[in-house]
Design a protein around this motif. Structure first.
Motif, PDB file in Angstrom:
ATOM      1  N   GLU A  24      -3.127  -7.485  -3.169  1.00  0.00           N
ATOM      2  CA  GLU A  24      -2.903  -6.396  -2.210  1.00  0.00           C
ATOM      3  C   GLU A  24      -4.137  -5.499  -2.116  1.00  0.00           C
ATOM      4  O   GLU A  24      -4.514  -5.068  -1.030  1.00  0.00           O
ATOM      5  CB  GLU A  24      -1.671  -5.573  -2.597  1.00  0.00           C
ATOM      6  N   LEU A  25      -4.778  -5.237  -3.243  1.00  0.00           N
ATOM      7  CA  LEU A  25      -5.989  -4.427  -3.239  1.00  0.00           C
ATOM      8  C   LEU A  25      -7.099  -5.105  -2.450  1.00  0.00           C
ATOM      9  O   LEU A  25      -7.852  -4.451  -1.730  1.00  0.00           O
ATOM     10  CB  LEU A  25      -6.453  -4.156  -4.670  1.00  0.00           C
ATOM     11  N   ALA A  26      -7.188  -6.416  -2.559  1.00  0.00           N
ATOM     12  CA  ALA A  26      -8.233  -7.173  -1.866  1.00  0.00           C
ATOM     13  C   ALA A  26      -8.089  -7.113  -0.349  1.00  0.00           C
ATOM     14  O   ALA A  26      -9.061  -7.272   0.376  1.00  0.00           O
ATOM     15  CB  ALA A  26      -8.233  -8.624  -2.339  1.00  0.00           C
ATOM     16  N   LYS A  27      -6.888  -6.854   0.130  1.00  0.00           N
ATOM     17  CA  LYS A  27      -6.672  -6.733   1.581  1.00  0.00           C
ATOM     18  C   LYS A  27      -7.306  -5.464   2.130  1.00  0.00           C
ATOM     19  O   LYS A  27      -7.629  -5.380   3.301  1.00  0.00           O
ATOM     20  CB  LYS A  27      -5.177  -6.740   1.894  1.00  0.00           C
ATOM     21  N   GLU A  30      -4.487  -0.230   4.541  1.00  0.00           N
ATOM     22  CA  GLU A  30      -3.114   0.220   4.284  1.00  0.00           C
ATOM     23  C   GLU A  30      -2.412  -0.587   3.188  1.00  0.00           C
ATOM     24  O   GLU A  30      -1.617  -0.039   2.429  1.00  0.00           O
ATOM     25  CB  GLU A  30      -2.293   0.211   5.566  1.00  0.00           C
ATOM     26  N   ALA A  31      -2.696  -1.885   3.095  1.00  0.00           N
ATOM     27  CA  ALA A  31      -2.072  -2.709   2.046  1.00  0.00           C
ATOM     28  C   ALA A  31      -2.506  -2.215   0.670  1.00  0.00           C
ATOM     29  O   ALA A  31      -1.698  -2.095  -0.249  1.00  0.00           O
ATOM     30  CB  ALA A  31      -2.435  -4.184   2.224  1.00  0.00           C
ATOM     31  N   MET A  32      -3.804  -1.904   0.541  1.00  0.00           N
ATOM     32  CA  MET A  32      -4.321  -1.397  -0.721  1.00  0.00           C
ATOM     33  C   MET A  32      -3.692  -0.041  -1.048  1.00  0.00           C
ATOM     34  O   MET A  32      -3.233   0.185  -2.162  1.00  0.00           O
ATOM     35  CB  MET A  32      -5.836  -1.237  -0.647  1.00  0.00           C
ATOM     36  N   LYS A  33      -3.650   0.844  -0.061  1.00  0.00           N
ATOM     37  CA  LYS A  33      -3.087   2.171  -0.279  1.00  0.00           C
ATOM     38  C   LYS A  33      -1.609   2.101  -0.660  1.00  0.00           C
ATOM     39  O   LYS A  33      -1.155   2.834  -1.545  1.00  0.00           O
ATOM     40  CB  LYS A  33      -3.273   3.031   0.967  1.00  0.00           C
ATOM     41  N   LYS A  34      -0.866   1.224  -0.032  1.00  0.00           N
ATOM     42  CA  LYS A  34       0.562   1.070  -0.338  1.00  0.00           C
ATOM     43  C   LYS A  34       0.754   0.638  -1.794  1.00  0.00           C
ATOM     44  O   LYS A  34       1.622   1.157  -2.500  1.00  0.00           O
ATOM     45  CB  LYS A  34       1.196   0.059   0.610  1.00  0.00           C
ATOM     46  N   GLU A  35      -0.057  -0.323  -2.249  1.00  0.00           N
ATOM     47  CA  GLU A  35       0.039  -0.798  -3.633  1.00  0.00           C
ATOM     48  C   GLU A  35      -0.280   0.332  -4.613  1.00  0.00           C
ATOM     49  O   GLU A  35       0.446   0.545  -5.586  1.00  0.00           O
ATOM     50  CB  GLU A  35      -0.906  -1.982  -3.850  1.00  0.00           C
ATOM     51  N   ILE A  36      -1.345   1.058  -4.359  1.00  0.00           N
ATOM     52  CA  ILE A  36      -1.729   2.163  -5.238  1.00  0.00           C
ATOM     53  C   ILE A  36      -0.672   3.261  -5.210  1.00  0.00           C
ATOM     54  O   ILE A  36      -0.244   3.753  -6.256  1.00  0.00           O
ATOM     55  CB  ILE A  36      -3.110   2.715  -4.841  1.00  0.00           C
ATOM     56  N   GLN A  57     -13.847  -7.816  -4.254  1.00  0.00           N
ATOM     57  CA  GLN A  57     -14.807  -7.384  -3.245  1.00  0.00           C
ATOM     58  C   GLN A  57     -14.580  -5.976  -2.707  1.00  0.00           C
ATOM     59  O   GLN A  57     -15.504  -5.334  -2.262  1.00  0.00           O
ATOM     60  CB  GLN A  57     -14.824  -8.365  -2.087  1.00  0.00           C
ATOM     61  N   LYS A  58     -13.383  -5.476  -2.724  1.00  0.00           N
ATOM     62  CA  LYS A  58     -13.085  -4.173  -2.129  1.00  0.00           C
ATOM     63  C   LYS A  58     -13.095  -3.052  -3.170  1.00  0.00           C
ATOM     64  O   LYS A  58     -12.466  -2.026  -2.995  1.00  0.00           O
ATOM     65  CB  LYS A  58     -11.725  -4.211  -1.429  1.00  0.00           C
ATOM     66  N   PHE A  59     -13.831  -3.225  -4.263  1.00  0.00           N
ATOM     67  CA  PHE A  59     -13.806  -2.239  -5.335  1.00  0.00           C
ATOM     68  C   PHE A  59     -14.217  -0.848  -4.867  1.00  0.00           C
ATOM     69  O   PHE A  59     -13.610   0.148  -5.258  1.00  0.00           O
ATOM     70  CB  PHE A  59     -14.692  -2.676  -6.508  1.00  0.00           C
ATOM     71  N   LYS A  60     -15.241  -0.749  -4.028  1.00  0.00           N
ATOM     72  CA  LYS A  60     -15.709   0.558  -3.585  1.00  0.00           C
ATOM     73  C   LYS A  60     -14.616   1.304  -2.822  1.00  0.00           C
ATOM     74  O   LYS A  60     -14.380   2.484  -3.064  1.00  0.00           O
ATOM     75  CB  LYS A  60     -16.954   0.416  -2.721  1.00  0.00           C
ATOM     76  N   GLU A  61     -13.915   0.620  -1.919  1.00  0.00           N
ATOM     77  CA  GLU A  61     -12.826   1.249  -1.171  1.00  0.00           C
ATOM     78  C   GLU A  61     -11.708   1.684  -2.119  1.00  0.00           C
ATOM     79  O   GLU A  61     -11.171   2.781  -2.013  1.00  0.00           O
ATOM     80  CB  GLU A  61     -12.281   0.279  -0.121  1.00  0.00           C
ATOM     81  N   TYR A  62     -11.374   0.825  -3.061  1.00  0.00           N
ATOM     82  CA  TYR A  62     -10.347   1.104  -4.071  1.00  0.00           C
ATOM     83  C   TYR A  62     -10.719   2.344  -4.887  1.00  0.00           C
ATOM     84  O   TYR A  62      -9.929   3.266  -5.052  1.00  0.00           O
ATOM     85  CB  TYR A  62     -10.209  -0.134  -4.952  1.00  0.00           C
ATOM     86  N   LEU A  66      -8.781   6.075  -5.016  1.00  0.00           N
ATOM     87  CA  LEU A  66      -8.219   6.600  -6.272  1.00  0.00           C
ATOM     88  C   LEU A  66      -8.647   8.029  -6.555  1.00  0.00           C
ATOM     89  O   LEU A  66      -7.968   8.753  -7.286  1.00  0.00           O
ATOM     90  CB  LEU A  66      -8.605   5.715  -7.454  1.00  0.00           C
ATOM     91  N   LYS A  67      -9.733   8.486  -5.970  1.00  0.00           N
ATOM     92  CA  LYS A  67     -10.211   9.853  -6.204  1.00  0.00           C
ATOM     93  C   LYS A  67      -9.161  10.898  -5.803  1.00  0.00           C
ATOM     94  O   LYS A  67      -9.169  11.994  -6.351  1.00  0.00           O
ATOM     95  CB  LYS A  67     -11.506  10.109  -5.458  1.00  0.00           C
TER      96      LYS A  67
END
Length: 70
Positions: A24-27, A30-36, A57-62, A66-67
């Protein structure tokens, strides 16, 4: 394992890291935000938790998203 269930059952006997679905984070977006959003706020409130995931690959966005939970 579900970190929220573990935390509620055992309290702070364990220090927890991760428990985020990297698929989900890799997507991203919104998918990443929903999971978090479904896990991090609750686990932060309960304490003893570091949100984390292995490399992807999406570590920077993740990391930027999280901030908001500081």
């Amino acid at each position: 394992m579900d970190a929220i269930t573990i935390r509620k059952k055992y309290g702070n006997k364990f220090f927890l890291i991760g428990n985020l679905d990297k698929r989900e984070l890799a997507k991203g977006g919104e998918a990443m935000k929903k999971e978090i959003d479904s896990k991090v706020p609750i686990l932060k409130e309960l304490g003893g938790y570091i949100p984390g995931v292995d490399h992807f690959q999406k570590f920077k966005e993740y990391a930027e998203y999280l901030k908001i939970f500081r």
